[in-house]
Structure formats: structure tokens, C-alpha cells
Scaffold this active site. Structure first.
Site, short mmCIF file in Angstrom:
data_model
loop_
_atom_site.label_atom_id
_atom_site.label_comp_id
_atom_site.label_asym_id
_atom_site.label_seq_id
_atom_site.Cartn_x
_atom_site.Cartn_y
_atom_site.Cartn_z
N TYR A 196 0.67 -1.43 -0.13
CA TYR A 196 -0.02 -0.02 -0.04
C TYR A 196 0.93 1.29 -0.09
CZ TYR A 196 -3.06 3.81 1.55
OH TYR A 196 -3.92 4.96 1.39
N GLY A 240 -5.96 5.50 -0.09
CA GLY A 240 -7.47 5.28 0.05
C GLY A 240 -8.15 4.16 -0.48
#
Length: 505
Positions: free
Chosen positions: A52, A59
Site C-alpha cells: 500500500y 485510500g
């Protein structure tokens, strides 16, 4: 010189940097940790691992994979799209605090930035180049994304800064100081904005100001006690030891020292048997506020040394975890708690103001007027104090009880801690003005009683305050006096004053 390690920053250290102009450096050991963490990020990019914020979007876009060749563009896009703060900028000292705290957090070595990013942050601090950061726009979770994006823009040579008393384009100030803008690499933009440094920086400044106010309110209350010929028995050590709260006992002890030697203070039964609660219960009420400030200090010093971005890199990159340390709930609660505790200092102060000006509650000239009837004296100053106290009650409503989902419900619970910290700052400014009004009234009351009868400490305090606030001999524009007194309370070196004037026994 303050050396940042990512582990050991204290509020006293921060005071030296924020207000004392102390220079900052990074510890060599911490920089080594940062270098290892950065190597891990570069390996992730090379190996095209799915992590990530490094090889994915952000998000709700966390499932969108990003090509390694777009890593720099991803960071550029992140900072520009997230730099959407609005409203008046944070005070410059808060911006300085945010830069300090962001550098310290990155030095923990869990964030994967290059050492040069931290070097630039430290260069900003040491050169006095402070980002212009709008106050509004953060939800207090996912990090203070919007405010910190405005900070990150400055590292890129964009946005605005405060520099040597002026507001200007960042690149202008950077050029004057020879600071080179950065091109952010993989993970670095995210590491800069995914944290709680806006609410914590604001909270740090709040605590420093609130701590000084809490001490000042004791000195002002001591002078009020003299002006109203208060009863000293209520401050006897045995009373407070019997209850057992350390902070309450300490307030009572400081009050005893401040009024020691006063000929205006009375004994139980001499003029009356008991004082009103706003006088008699000063240690209990102020002590409870001190308990809260102690709690806030503990949480701030933890958060000032916390890794609050996402993801975090452990074991030289063997373990990279997406967690939630960016969530501001601990500071949100602390700021809301602080709001209530500091507001209460004004609440009880306003009641003492009423006792100083109300002729039905004292034997002083009505409203401390030099010519009652023809001149109103302090009448409307009490109105002003009452208005500020009422406003504080609205601001003290906890921000942390609210939450609004964001990023298509991926980020479905947020802290609103930055709103809480901003409201706490507003409350503190209001409290200082209420205390300024009590000070003006207390000065007039002891002058009426006879300053030669004052305690040595309060007499010294009176003498210094009279340099700022003239005696009321004629109605005048009292707004000027209130602002002058409030500015003095903010700027005075209170620790030096206390140590130089307060009796030790």
C-alpha cells in the site's frame, strides 16, 4: 542544540525549539535506521511487491497497482491533490511545531523516506522557514492529510511560507537560504502527510500556553483574595491532604506562598465564617484542571515520539504492515478534555470578577468605579468576561464524538482531533482575556484596600502589572486594557518571574 532521535523529544525540548530558537540536529544512530528503512522501500519497488502506498494508489484506490516508473508522479499527484486545506493559516509557531514533529517521527526509521527528506525539514526549522498551513480541512484520521500536504509542498519548492516576519512564495525563501527543493520518491509523499502532526503540533502549543495560564490564574486569584479580604484557612495543608489529590494540594501550597505576609487576608470568623466557592474552592477547581493538563502532557509526549504514518516498515523490510497509527483518537480525546479543563479556569475566574464588581457582594466601590453612577468602571468588563465564558461552553463541546466516513467508506471512522485542537486554542485565547479582566479588577481592588498591605509576592506582581495597566481614575476604552493585559500574560517569562519572586517556604 536539540538532537532528535525519534524517541526522546519532550515538551521542554520543544519549547526551546519553538520559542527559544534552539537549533535542531538528527542523531547519527537514527539516520542509520532511516537509511535501512529506505533500502527496504527501494527493494519493494524493484521487486514489484504489492504494498500500500508504495506500489498502489491511496485510500479507496489501494487496490490499483502503480507502475514503478510512475512512483515519482504518484507522490507529486498525492501532495497536490491533498493540498486542499482552507481557512486562516495555523499560527506560525504551530507550523514550526508541525515541521519539528514530522522530522522527529520520520527519524524513528519506520517510514521509508530518504535521509535527505529529514535533512530538509531540519533545514526549514534552523532557517526559520515555516510553511503556511490552512487550519481547516482535516478529519483527524488517515493522518492530517490536508494540512500536512501544505507542509510537503514547501519541501517541493511550492506553496507559501512565513519567513522573517513576511508571508511569501516558498521558493523565494528557500532560495534565500540556499535550501534545494526535493523531488519526492516512492513512499515519501505518503510518509510526510500520513500522521497526526497538525493536531499534535497545535496541541503542543496549546499545552504550553495552557500551562502558563494555569500558573497565572493562581497569582491573579491570590490578588483577588486580597482584594476581597479572603479567608486563608481554606488553603490549610491539612484540608487538602485529607482529600489526597496531589495537584489540589500543590495549588493550595502555591496560594499560601503567594499570600504569605499579606495584611489583607483574613482568618476564619474574623470578617465572615466562609468565603464563596469561587474563592474557597480554588485549589479543588484549579487542581482538577491541573490533573487534566498532566494527562494531556502525557499523551502529547507519547504522540510527539510516535510513528503515525502508514504503512510501517519493520525488520529491514521483511515486515510491512498497513495499520491505523494515523488515527488521532488519543489526541482528540486529550484536546477535548483540555478544552473543558481550561474553560473551567475562566468559568470560576468570571465568578471572582463578579464578586469584585458587584456592590451586593463586597464593600468595594460599585463596579470599582472612581465615580459610581457618573462613571461605569468595570461594569461592562464583567459582561465581556461572561460572554467569553459562554462562548467557551459552546467550543468545549467534544469534537471527538463526531465522525463522518470518507474515501467511499474505506475510511469510515475518523477522530476530528484537529478540530478539537483548534477549538482548544480558541478557548485558551478566550480564557486569557477573562483572566486579563480579573487581573484589571483585582489590581483596582487591592489599590483601594492599600497596596502597602499586600503580600510580598502579590505586591511584586501588582508592580509589574501596573506597568501595563494604569489605575482606573477615569472611564476609558477598556478594550485596550484587556488586550494589553492579555498580551502581557502571553509574553511574560512566567517561570523567571515565579522563581524570582515567589517565596520558597
Amino acid at each position: 542544540m536539540i538532537t532528535l532521535t525519534g524517541q526522546t523529544l519532550t515538551i521542554e525540548d520543544a519549547k526551546q525549539v519553538l520559542y527559544g530558537g534552539a537549533f535542531v540536529t538528527a542523531s547519527a544512530e537514527s539516520v542509520q535506521k532511516v537509511e535501512k528503512s529506505r533500502e527496504a522501500v527501494e527493494n519493494i519497488v524493484k521487486q514489484k511487491k504489492v504494498v500500500y502506498g508504495i506500489t498502489t494508489g491511496f485510500g479507496k484506490f489501494s487496490d490499483v497497482l502503480i507502475d514503478a516508473g510512475d512512483a515519482e508522479q504518484l507522490q507529486w499527484n498525492l501532495i497536490h491533490s491533498h493540498a486542499c486545506g482552507v481557512g486562516e493559516p495555523f499560527p506560525e509557531v504551530v507550523s514550526r511545531a508541525m515541521v519539528l514533529l514530522r522530522a522527529n517521527a520520520l527519524l524513528k526509521g519506520f517510514s521509508g523516506v530518504r535521509p535527505v527528506v529529514i535533512e530538509r525539514l531540519i533545514e526549514l526549522l534552523n532557517a526559520g522557514v515555516h510553511p503556511v498551513i490552512p487550519q481547516q480541512g482535516s478529519l483527524g484520521a488517515s493522518g492530517d492529510l490536508a494540512p500536512l500536504s501544505h507542509l510537503a509542498l514547501v519541501l517541493m519548492g511550492e506553496g507559501e511560507v512565513f519567513y522573517k516576519g513576511e508571508r511569501m512564495e516558498a521558493i523565494t525563501a528557500l532560495s534565500k537560504e540556499g535550501i534545494l527543493p526535493l523531488t519526492l520518491k516512492a513512499k515519501e509523499g505518503l510518509a510526510l502527510i500520513n500522521g497526526t502532526q497538525a493536531m499534535t503540533g497545535m496541541g503542543l502549543v496549546n499545552y504550553i500556553e495552557a500551562e502558563q495560564l494555569a500558573h497565572q490564574t493562581e497569582a491573579i486569584a491570590s490578588m483577588t483574595l486580597e482584594g476581597l479580604r479572603g479567608i486563608e484557612d481554606a488553603f490549610d495543608a491539612d484540608v487538602h491532604l485529607a482529600r489526597g489529590y496531589r495537584q489540589q494540594t500543590e495549588v493550595a501550597e502555591r496560594i499560601r506562598r503567594m499570600i504569605n505576609g499579606s495584611q489583607l487576608i483574613t482568618k476564619q470568623g474574623e470578617l465572615r465564617v466562609q468565603d464563596a466557592y469561587s474563592l474557597r474552592c480554588i485549589p479543588q477547581v484549579h487542581g482538577a484542571s491541573w490533573q487534566t493538563l498532566d494527562y494531556v502532557k502525557e499523551k502529547l509526549e507519547i504522540e510527539m515520539n510516535a510513528a503515525t504514518d502508514n504503512p510501517l516498515i519493520f525488520d529491514d523490510g521483511e515486515k510491512v504492515i498497513s495499520g491505523g497509527n494515523f488515527h488521532g483518537q488519543p489526541i482528540a480525546f486529550a484536546m477535548d478534555f483540555m478544552k473543558i479543563a481550561v474553560a473551567e479556569l475562566a468559568n470560576i475566574s468570571e465568578r471572582r470578577i463578579e464578586r469584585l464588581v458587584n456592590p451586593q457582594l463586597n464593600d468595594l466601590p460599585p463596579f470599582l468605579s472612581p465615580s459610581p453612577g457618573l462613571q461605569s468602571g468595570a461594569m461592562i468588563m464583567q459582561y465581556c468576561a461572561a460572554s467569553l465564558v459562554s462562548e467557551n461552553k459552546t467550543l468545549a463541546h467534544p469534537a471527538s464524538v463526531d465522525s463522518i466516513p470518507s474515501s467511499a467508506n474505506q475510511e469510515d471512522h475518523v477522530s476530528m482531533g484537529t478540530i478539537g485542537s483548534r477549538h482548544a486554542h480558541q478557548i485558551i485565547q478566550n480564557v486569557r482575556r477573562v483572566l486579563a479582566i480579573e487581573l484589571i479588577c483585582a489590581l483596582q481592588a487591592v489599590e483601594y484596600r492599600g497596596t502597602e498591605k499586600m503580600a510580598p509576592f502579590t505586591k511584586d506582581f501588582y508592580t509589574e502589572a501596573r506597568k501595563i495597566i494604569p489605575s482606573i481614575t477615569q472611564d476609558r476604552i477598556f478594550a485596550k486594557d484587556i488586550e494589553a493585559a492579555a498580551s502581557w500574560l502571553l509574553e511574560i517569562d512566567w517561570n523567571s518571574f515565579i522563581h524570582g519572586n515567589l517565596p520558597t517556604t
